[in-house]
Design a protein around this motif. Structure first.
Motif, mmCIF file in Angstrom:
data_model
loop_
_atom_site.group_PDB
_atom_site.id
_atom_site.type_symbol
_atom_site.label_atom_id
_atom_site.label_comp_id
_atom_site.label_asym_id
_atom_site.label_seq_id
_atom_site.Cartn_x
_atom_site.Cartn_y
_atom_site.Cartn_z
ATOM 1 N N LEU A 49 -13.081 1.660 0.196
ATOM 2 C CA LEU A 49 -12.020 2.102 -0.698
ATOM 3 C C LEU A 49 -12.631 3.016 -1.764
ATOM 4 C CD1 LEU A 49 -10.530 -0.268 0.690
ATOM 5 C CD2 LEU A 49 -9.500 -0.815 -1.500
ATOM 6 N N GLY A 90 -0.697 -1.516 -6.960
ATOM 7 C CA GLY A 90 -0.785 -1.102 -5.559
ATOM 8 C C GLY A 90 -1.565 -2.129 -4.747
ATOM 9 N N PRO A 145 -5.440 9.140 -2.497
ATOM 10 C CA PRO A 145 -6.003 7.888 -2.038
ATOM 11 C C PRO A 145 -6.314 7.936 -0.533
ATOM 12 C CG PRO A 145 -3.632 7.679 -2.157
ATOM 13 C CD PRO A 145 -3.973 9.057 -2.652
ATOM 14 N N ALA A 146 -7.497 7.487 -0.194
ATOM 15 C CA ALA A 146 -7.872 7.452 1.219
ATOM 16 C C ALA A 146 -8.833 6.296 1.455
ATOM 17 C CB ALA A 146 -8.511 8.768 1.633
ATOM 18 N N ILE A 147 -8.826 5.844 2.694
ATOM 19 C CA ILE A 147 -9.677 4.729 3.095
ATOM 20 C C ILE A 147 -10.521 5.169 4.286
ATOM 21 C CG2 ILE A 147 -9.514 2.544 4.403
ATOM 22 C CD1 ILE A 147 -7.589 1.574 2.355
ATOM 23 N N VAL A 197 -3.710 -0.175 5.562
ATOM 24 C CA VAL A 197 -3.827 1.256 5.869
ATOM 25 C C VAL A 197 -4.518 1.464 7.227
ATOM 26 C CG1 VAL A 197 -4.926 3.404 5.094
ATOM 27 C CG2 VAL A 197 -3.548 2.041 3.504
ATOM 28 N N VAL A 243 -7.640 -7.281 -5.356
ATOM 29 C CA VAL A 243 -8.583 -6.526 -4.519
ATOM 30 C C VAL A 243 -8.792 -5.162 -5.175
ATOM 31 C CG1 VAL A 243 -8.992 -5.471 -2.245
ATOM 32 C CG2 VAL A 243 -7.852 -7.693 -2.403
ATOM 33 N N PHE A 244 -9.893 -4.986 -5.838
ATOM 34 C CA PHE A 244 -10.195 -3.752 -6.576
ATOM 35 C C PHE A 244 -8.995 -3.316 -7.428
ATOM 36 C CE2 PHE A 244 -13.098 -3.149 -2.811
ATOM 37 C CZ PHE A 244 -14.249 -3.450 -3.512
ATOM 38 N N GLY A 245 -8.325 -4.284 -8.012
ATOM 39 C CA GLY A 245 -7.109 -3.953 -8.744
ATOM 40 C C GLY A 245 -7.180 -4.286 -10.232
ATOM 41 N N SER A 265 -2.839 -5.755 0.997
ATOM 42 C CA SER A 265 -3.853 -4.810 0.512
ATOM 43 C C SER A 265 -3.981 -3.604 1.435
ATOM 44 C CB SER A 265 -5.210 -5.509 0.400
ATOM 45 O OG SER A 265 -6.182 -4.578 -0.006
ATOM 46 N N SER A 266 -4.205 -2.454 0.808
ATOM 47 C CA SER A 266 -4.470 -1.237 1.598
ATOM 48 C C SER A 266 -5.718 -1.408 2.451
ATOM 49 C CB SER A 266 -4.633 -0.031 0.669
ATOM 50 O OG SER A 266 -5.777 -0.196 -0.151
ATOM 51 N N PRO A 325 0.768 -1.240 0.000
ATOM 52 C CA PRO A 325 0.000 0.000 0.000
ATOM 53 C C PRO A 325 0.807 1.302 0.000
ATOM 54 C CG PRO A 325 0.135 -0.854 2.208
ATOM 55 C CD PRO A 325 0.877 -1.825 1.344
ATOM 56 N N ILE A 378 -8.326 7.746 6.371
ATOM 57 C CA ILE A 378 -6.855 7.744 6.354
ATOM 58 C C ILE A 378 -6.395 8.043 4.941
ATOM 59 C CG2 ILE A 378 -4.768 6.429 6.927
ATOM 60 C CD1 ILE A 378 -7.538 4.565 8.053
ATOM 61 N N GLU A 379 -5.605 9.102 4.802
ATOM 62 C CA GLU A 379 -5.099 9.531 3.495
ATOM 63 C C GLU A 379 -3.634 9.120 3.354
ATOM 64 O OE1 GLU A 379 -5.388 13.937 1.728
ATOM 65 O OE2 GLU A 379 -3.717 13.690 3.110
ATOM 66 N N TRP A 380 -3.243 8.653 2.200
ATOM 67 C CA TRP A 380 -1.857 8.254 1.916
ATOM 68 C C TRP A 380 -1.287 7.358 3.028
ATOM 69 C CZ3 TRP A 380 0.245 8.084 -2.589
ATOM 70 C CH2 TRP A 380 -0.033 9.061 -3.552
HETATM 71 C C1 LIG Z 1 -8.182 0.992 -7.287
HETATM 72 S S1 LIG Z 1 -8.127 0.694 -5.555
HETATM 73 C C2 LIG Z 1 -6.771 -0.405 -5.494
HETATM 74 C C3 LIG Z 1 -6.692 -1.186 -4.206
HETATM 75 C C4 LIG Z 1 -5.473 -2.081 -4.143
HETATM 76 N N1 LIG Z 1 -5.530 -3.133 -5.131
HETATM 77 C C5 LIG Z 1 -5.252 -2.703 -2.758
HETATM 78 O O1 LIG Z 1 -5.388 -3.922 -2.577
HETATM 79 O O2 LIG Z 1 -4.891 -1.938 -1.858
HETATM 80 C C6 LIG Z 1 -7.431 2.231 -5.028
HETATM 81 C C7 LIG Z 1 -7.961 2.649 -3.649
HETATM 82 O O3 LIG Z 1 -7.261 1.952 -2.630
HETATM 83 C C8 LIG Z 1 -7.127 2.792 -1.505
HETATM 84 N N2 LIG Z 1 -5.690 2.995 -1.236
HETATM 85 C C9 LIG Z 1 -4.674 2.408 -1.872
HETATM 86 N N3 LIG Z 1 -3.490 2.765 -1.332
HETATM 87 C C10 LIG Z 1 -3.795 3.606 -0.322
HETATM 88 C C11 LIG Z 1 -3.015 4.316 0.633
HETATM 89 N N4 LIG Z 1 -1.672 4.228 0.659
HETATM 90 N N5 LIG Z 1 -3.654 5.092 1.541
HETATM 91 C C12 LIG Z 1 -5.002 5.181 1.545
HETATM 92 N N6 LIG Z 1 -5.782 4.541 0.659
HETATM 93 C C13 LIG Z 1 -5.195 3.756 -0.252
HETATM 94 C C14 LIG Z 1 -7.830 4.107 -1.809
HETATM 95 O O4 LIG Z 1 -9.171 3.988 -1.361
HETATM 96 C C15 LIG Z 1 -7.761 4.112 -3.328
HETATM 97 O O5 LIG Z 1 -8.765 4.934 -3.881
#
Ligand SMILES: C[S@@+](CC[C@H](N)C(=O)[O-])C[C@H]1O[C@@H](n2cnc3c(N)ncnc32)[C@H](O)[C@@H]1O
Length: 261
Positions: free
Chosen positions: A168, A89, A225-227, A124, A94-96, A119-120, A13, A195-197
């Motif tokens: 996500l 990422g 990116p944030a969760i 995260v 997972v949403f990838g 996975s994030s 992540p 949570i951002e970045w």
């Molecule tokens: C297209 S999805 C990909 C997820 C990825 N395949 C995974 O398993 O983490 C992208 C989303 O993952 C989340 N994300 C990924 N990396 C992140 C990070 N470092 N911090 C916060 N959110 C993250 C955010 O919600 C972002 O919009």
């Protein structure tokens, strides 16, 4: 000519040390590396000098490559006999869109190997000090996309299920998502965090309740990116599990801040 192999590899992540040993070994050997926007850039230093590096998050025109264009690129290089490492990422499945890429390769007779990533969705929250399950507090967690507000997610069923909800891709839609959860019966004072970045030097966490988290995230200018995490487990962060943000000295400051190009 022999066909190359395509490796769908999860980069983790944000913290570059979260890639698996297998992923790193393959990254060091690949002929071509096609990487996504959220992949920690430090990992690219691990590639062979002769490797071709392609940023799928930014085409020469500064636009993102379409999924069809990415599939075509992967297939083109593999059919030319090159081993292609598709670096994604988090986890590729997972949403990838890793499944779509695997199917596209399979249809062309290209061998595919998948290397799961951290996975994030759970890493995260972990970096923000939020365990997704905790005895007597939460015995399940659900991961949803915030992208498909309309028909993708059954919010009523989600609220009924209980446990922790991880969202996500939901920053822009956060007011709509929290409204849906409230209308589905979740209490307004349910703890929530965004949570951002996460797992990077730029990690920021805001906390609040389901009622006010969207407004707080907006006020604090939280961007993707944030969760988002919704559930009683969020309280554990404030009770002292927020390890990463309180590291002393703050080791995570040593990592270069990532950018969204
Ligand atoms: C297209 S999805 C990909 C997820 C990825 N395949 C995974 O398993 O983490 C992208 C989303 O993952 C989340 N994300 C990924 N990396 C992140 C990070 N470092 N911090 C916060 N959110 C993250 C955010 O919600 C972002 O919009």
């Amino acid at each position: 000519m022999t066909i190359g192999t395509v490796f769908l590899v999860g980069a983790g992540p944000g913290d570059p040390d979260l890639i698996t040993r297998k992923g790193l070994r393959l990254l060091r050997q690949a002929d071509v590396v096609i990487y996504d926007r959220l992949v920690p850039r430090q990992l690219l230093d691990e590639t062979r000098p002769a490797a071709e590096l392609i940023n799928a998050g930014k085409a020469p025109t500064r636009h993102r490559l379409s999924q069809a264009a990415i599939n075509a690129l992967i297939i083109d290089r593999a059919l030319a006999g090159l081993d292609v490492l598709r670096l994604k990422g988090g986890d590729p499945f997972v949403f990838g869109r890793g499944g779509e890429e695997a199917l596209a390769c399979q249809r062309c007779g290209i061998p595919v190997e998948v290397v799961p990533g951290v996975s994030s969705a759970f890493a995260v929250p972990a970096y923000a000090g939020i365990p997704l399950t905790q005895r007597h507090i939460s015995s399940a967690f659900t991961v949803i996309t915030g992208h498909e507000i309309g028909d993708g997610v059954n919010y009523a069923a989600l609220a009924d299920l209980g446990g922790t909800i991880v969202i996500l891709m939901g920053v822009k839609q956060l007011p709509k998502i929290t409204d849906k959860l409230l209308l589905s019966g979740l209490a307004g004072d349910t703890p929530a965090a965004v949570i951002e970045w996460g797992a990077t030097a730029r990690q920021r966490t805001v906390t609040g309740t389901l009622q006010d988290i969207a407004a707080t995230a907006h006020e604090r200018a939280i961007r993707q990116p944030a969760i988002t995490v919704v559930g009683e487990v969020v309280r554990l962060r404030d009770e002292g599990v927020a390890w990463f943000e309180s590291l002393s000295p703050p080791l995570h400051r040593l990592w270069p801040a990532p950018t969204l190009e």
